[in-house]
Scaffold this motif. Structure first.
Motif, PDB file in Angstrom:
ATOM      1  N   GLU A 105      44.374  20.420  30.253  1.00  0.00           N
ATOM      2  CA  GLU A 105      44.309  21.732  30.892  1.00  0.00           C
ATOM      3  C   GLU A 105      45.223  22.749  30.224  1.00  0.00           C
ATOM      4  OE1 GLU A 105      43.012  23.286  33.948  1.00  0.00           O
ATOM      5  OE2 GLU A 105      41.573  21.825  33.223  1.00  0.00           O
ATOM      6  N   VAL A 106      46.445  22.312  29.926  1.00  0.00           N
ATOM      7  CA  VAL A 106      47.400  23.265  29.360  1.00  0.00           C
ATOM      8  C   VAL A 106      47.272  23.356  27.850  1.00  0.00           C
ATOM      9  CG1 VAL A 106      49.039  23.080  31.263  1.00  0.00           C
ATOM     10  CG2 VAL A 106      49.287  21.567  29.294  1.00  0.00           C
ATOM     11  N   GLY A 107      46.329  22.612  27.262  1.00  0.00           N
ATOM     12  CA  GLY A 107      46.046  22.815  25.846  1.00  0.00           C
ATOM     13  C   GLY A 107      46.579  21.762  24.895  1.00  0.00           C
ATOM     14  N   ALA A 108      47.014  20.602  25.431  1.00  0.00           N
ATOM     15  CA  ALA A 108      47.467  19.536  24.526  1.00  0.00           C
ATOM     16  C   ALA A 108      46.273  18.974  23.761  1.00  0.00           C
ATOM     17  CB  ALA A 108      48.149  18.429  25.316  1.00  0.00           C
ATOM     18  N   ASP A 109      46.527  18.429  22.574  1.00  0.00           N
ATOM     19  CA  ASP A 109      45.447  17.883  21.761  1.00  0.00           C
ATOM     20  C   ASP A 109      45.310  16.383  21.927  1.00  0.00           C
ATOM     21  OD1 ASP A 109      44.631  20.256  19.949  1.00  0.00           O
ATOM     22  OD2 ASP A 109      46.807  20.259  19.979  1.00  0.00           O
ATOM     23  N   ASP A 110      46.412  15.736  22.267  1.00  0.00           N
ATOM     24  CA  ASP A 110      46.356  14.281  22.378  1.00  0.00           C
ATOM     25  C   ASP A 110      47.489  13.818  23.280  1.00  0.00           C
ATOM     26  OD1 ASP A 110      45.475  11.717  21.994  1.00  0.00           O
ATOM     27  OD2 ASP A 110      45.838  11.662  19.840  1.00  0.00           O
ATOM     28  N   TYR A 111      47.475  12.552  23.571  1.00  0.00           N
ATOM     29  CA  TYR A 111      48.330  11.929  24.562  1.00  0.00           C
ATOM     30  C   TYR A 111      48.868  10.603  24.160  1.00  0.00           C
ATOM     31  CZ  TYR A 111      48.552  14.165  28.796  1.00  0.00           C
ATOM     32  OH  TYR A 111      48.917  15.018  29.757  1.00  0.00           O
ATOM     33  N   VAL A 112      50.106  10.321  24.400  1.00  0.00           N
ATOM     34  CA  VAL A 112      50.565   8.930  24.364  1.00  0.00           C
ATOM     35  C   VAL A 112      51.465   8.722  25.576  1.00  0.00           C
ATOM     36  CG1 VAL A 112      50.472   8.584  21.858  1.00  0.00           C
ATOM     37  CG2 VAL A 112      52.549   9.489  22.883  1.00  0.00           C
ATOM     38  N   SER A 113      51.512   7.495  26.070  1.00  0.00           N
ATOM     39  CA  SER A 113      52.487   7.256  27.125  1.00  0.00           C
ATOM     40  C   SER A 113      53.493   6.216  26.665  1.00  0.00           C
ATOM     41  CB  SER A 113      51.815   6.880  28.441  1.00  0.00           C
ATOM     42  OG  SER A 113      50.868   5.876  28.218  1.00  0.00           O
ATOM     43  N   LYS A 114      54.707   6.403  27.178  1.00  0.00           N
ATOM     44  CA  LYS A 114      55.799   5.503  26.818  1.00  0.00           C
ATOM     45  C   LYS A 114      55.645   4.213  27.622  1.00  0.00           C
ATOM     46  CE  LYS A 114      59.161   9.253  26.346  1.00  0.00           C
ATOM     47  NZ  LYS A 114      60.230   9.950  27.078  1.00  0.00           N
ATOM     48  N   PRO A 115      55.964   3.070  27.064  1.00  0.00           N
ATOM     49  CA  PRO A 115      56.378   2.895  25.669  1.00  0.00           C
ATOM     50  C   PRO A 115      55.150   2.862  24.759  1.00  0.00           C
ATOM     51  CG  PRO A 115      56.402   0.802  26.830  1.00  0.00           C
ATOM     52  CD  PRO A 115      55.951   1.832  27.817  1.00  0.00           C
ATOM     53  N   TYR A 116      55.235   3.546  23.634  1.00  0.00           N
ATOM     54  CA  TYR A 116      54.083   3.549  22.736  1.00  0.00           C
ATOM     55  C   TYR A 116      54.410   2.722  21.494  1.00  0.00           C
ATOM     56  CZ  TYR A 116      57.080   7.388  21.293  1.00  0.00           C
ATOM     57  OH  TYR A 116      58.158   8.147  20.987  1.00  0.00           O
ATOM     58  N   ARG A 117      53.354   2.348  20.795  1.00  0.00           N
ATOM     59  CA  ARG A 117      53.581   1.635  19.536  1.00  0.00           C
ATOM     60  C   ARG A 117      53.748   2.681  18.450  1.00  0.00           C
ATOM     61  NH1 ARG A 117      49.223  -1.986  18.034  1.00  0.00           N
ATOM     62  NH2 ARG A 117      47.968  -0.373  18.987  1.00  0.00           N
ATOM     63  N   PHE A 118      54.799   2.533  17.664  1.00  0.00           N
ATOM     64  CA  PHE A 118      55.115   3.537  16.663  1.00  0.00           C
ATOM     65  C   PHE A 118      53.963   3.740  15.673  1.00  0.00           C
ATOM     66  CE2 PHE A 118      57.016   4.851  12.597  1.00  0.00           C
ATOM     67  CZ  PHE A 118      57.509   6.076  13.000  1.00  0.00           C
ATOM     68  N   ARG A 119      53.338   2.624  15.242  1.00  0.00           N
ATOM     69  CA  ARG A 119      52.237   2.750  14.268  1.00  0.00           C
ATOM     70  C   ARG A 119      51.114   3.607  14.839  1.00  0.00           C
ATOM     71  NH1 ARG A 119      54.394   2.222  10.022  1.00  0.00           N
ATOM     72  NH2 ARG A 119      52.478   3.328   9.556  1.00  0.00           N
ATOM     73  N   GLU A 120      50.855   3.407  16.104  1.00  0.00           N
ATOM     74  CA  GLU A 120      49.754   4.155  16.721  1.00  0.00           C
ATOM     75  C   GLU A 120      50.106   5.650  16.795  1.00  0.00           C
ATOM     76  OE1 GLU A 120      48.605   2.847  20.655  1.00  0.00           O
ATOM     77  OE2 GLU A 120      47.530   4.744  20.912  1.00  0.00           O
ATOM     78  N   LEU A 121      51.351   5.916  17.105  1.00  0.00           N
ATOM     79  CA  LEU A 121      51.794   7.308  17.174  1.00  0.00           C
ATOM     80  C   LEU A 121      51.629   7.989  15.812  1.00  0.00           C
ATOM     81  CD1 LEU A 121      53.190   9.551  18.855  1.00  0.00           C
ATOM     82  CD2 LEU A 121      55.341   8.745  17.883  1.00  0.00           C
ATOM     83  N   VAL A 122      52.056   7.299  14.750  1.00  0.00           N
ATOM     84  CA  VAL A 122      51.941   7.870  13.407  1.00  0.00           C
ATOM     85  C   VAL A 122      50.474   8.115  13.049  1.00  0.00           C
ATOM     86  CG1 VAL A 122      52.308   7.403  10.941  1.00  0.00           C
ATOM     87  CG2 VAL A 122      54.129   6.936  12.589  1.00  0.00           C
ATOM     88  N   ALA A 123      49.619   7.158  13.414  1.00  0.00           N
ATOM     89  CA  ALA A 123      48.186   7.321  13.126  1.00  0.00           C
ATOM     90  C   ALA A 123      47.629   8.557  13.845  1.00  0.00           C
ATOM     91  CB  ALA A 123      47.421   6.068  13.561  1.00  0.00           C
ATOM     92  N   ARG A 124      48.082   8.762  15.076  1.00  0.00           N
ATOM     93  CA  ARG A 124      47.592   9.931  15.831  1.00  0.00           C
ATOM     94  C   ARG A 124      48.115  11.239  15.240  1.00  0.00           C
ATOM     95  NH1 ARG A 124      46.508   8.944  21.939  1.00  0.00           N
ATOM     96  NH2 ARG A 124      45.730   6.830  21.888  1.00  0.00           N
ATOM     97  N   ILE A 125      49.361  11.216  14.813  1.00  0.00           N
ATOM     98  CA  ILE A 125      49.924  12.422  14.189  1.00  0.00           C
ATOM     99  C   ILE A 125      49.124  12.761  12.936  1.00  0.00           C
ATOM    100  CG2 ILE A 125      51.926  13.340  12.934  1.00  0.00           C
ATOM    101  CD1 ILE A 125      53.729  11.788  14.833  1.00  0.00           C
ATOM    102  N   ARG A 126      48.851  11.740  12.124  1.00  0.00           N
ATOM    103  CA  ARG A 126      48.113  12.002  10.879  1.00  0.00           C
ATOM    104  C   ARG A 126      46.706  12.505  11.156  1.00  0.00           C
ATOM    105  NH1 ARG A 126      51.037   7.381   7.925  1.00  0.00           N
ATOM    106  NH2 ARG A 126      52.657   8.660   6.946  1.00  0.00           N
TER     107      ARG A 126
END
Ligand code: CA
Length: 251
Positions: free
Chosen positions: A99-120
């Motif tokens: 709603e407020v315009g975010a492009d993606d989501y992760v919730s803690k605790p997240y896996r670092f590899r997955e976070l990097v993949a989403r950033i890329r």
């Protein structure tokens, strides 16, 4: 990964928990990102204005100004990709974030590899969108018009019945997609993917609420829409008034 300009992508980390900041800082640096850190919502807005990040990692629960408000504020002026980070069990769900315009989501605790993949993935998408914006600088393609609505995509301006109307980024994008394909039915899935950039299999309230807000701005009578019409079971269509009149109609 480097950007077209050859510099490393810059990530703005907005996070108040020291342990997370430290882990992200060393991990992302190893992955070749340049970093900035803000510890609360106000600092996030200040940093955003000065450091020009390529992507923002935005914690939801922050001191001073909440992550949601930070996101809303940034989104009123910028397309920068934003990943919302929420703690497990927080009642702020994906719908609110989108709603407020975010492009993606992760919730803690997240896996670092997955976070990097989403950033890329987000960076690739925003670079593609950016070069598309540059390539469509032909003036004739910049103005979309249907009935009493006139959109200047280059100037990010919408006029309805001659009046300038302020529109948050995602509403603007949604109206743009509808106008570009005026007269044709667009499925809910296609609309969502065009505007939010990915398949979203969850709740579809986000699209509904954006349509509702657009109708409040575009329609003379939002309770019986004649421009942004629902085609049951198929999706939405921006009805071209000239065609409706030519058919002889009060349709
Ligand atoms: Ca927090």
């Amino acid at each position: 990964m480097t950007l077209e300009s050859g510099r490393p992508p810059r990530v703005l980390i907005v996070e108040d928990e020291v342990s997370f900041v430290e882990a992200l800082r060393s991990g992302l640096r190893r992955e070749g990102f340049a970093l900035d850190v803000a510890r609360d919502g106000r600092e996030a807005l200040e940093r955003f204005a000065t450091c020009q990040p390529d992507v923002i990692l935005l914690d939801v629960m922050l001191p001073r100004i909440s992550g949601l408000d930070v996101c809303r504020e940034i989104r009123s002026t910028s397309h920068v990709p934003i990943i919302m980070v929420s703690a497990r069990g927080e009642e702020i769900d994906t719908v609110v974030g989108l709603e407020v315009g975010a492009d993606d989501y992760v919730s803690k605790p997240y896996r670092f590899r997955e976070l990097v993949a989403r950033i890329r993935a987000l960076l690739r998408r925003s670079q593609a969108a950016e070069s598309e914006r540059r390539n469509t600088e032909c003036p004739s393609q910049e103005v979309l018009e249907a009935g009493e609505v006139r959109m200047d995509t280059g100037a990010h301006e919408v006029k309805i019945r001659g009046e300038c109307v302020q529109m948050p980024m995602k509403e603007f994008e949604l109206l743009r997609v509808l106008l570009e394909q005026a007269g044709r039915v667009i499925s809910r899935e296609d609309l969502f993917e065009e505007v939010w950039g990915f398949d979203y299999l969850g709740d579809s309230k986000t699209l509904d609420s954006h349509i509702r807000r657009l109708r409040q701005k575009v329609e003379t009578d939002p309770s019986s829409p004649r421009c942004i019409v629902t085609i049951r079971g198929a999706g939405y269509k921006y009805a071209i008034p000239e065609l409706a009149e030519a058919r002889g109609g009060d349709a």
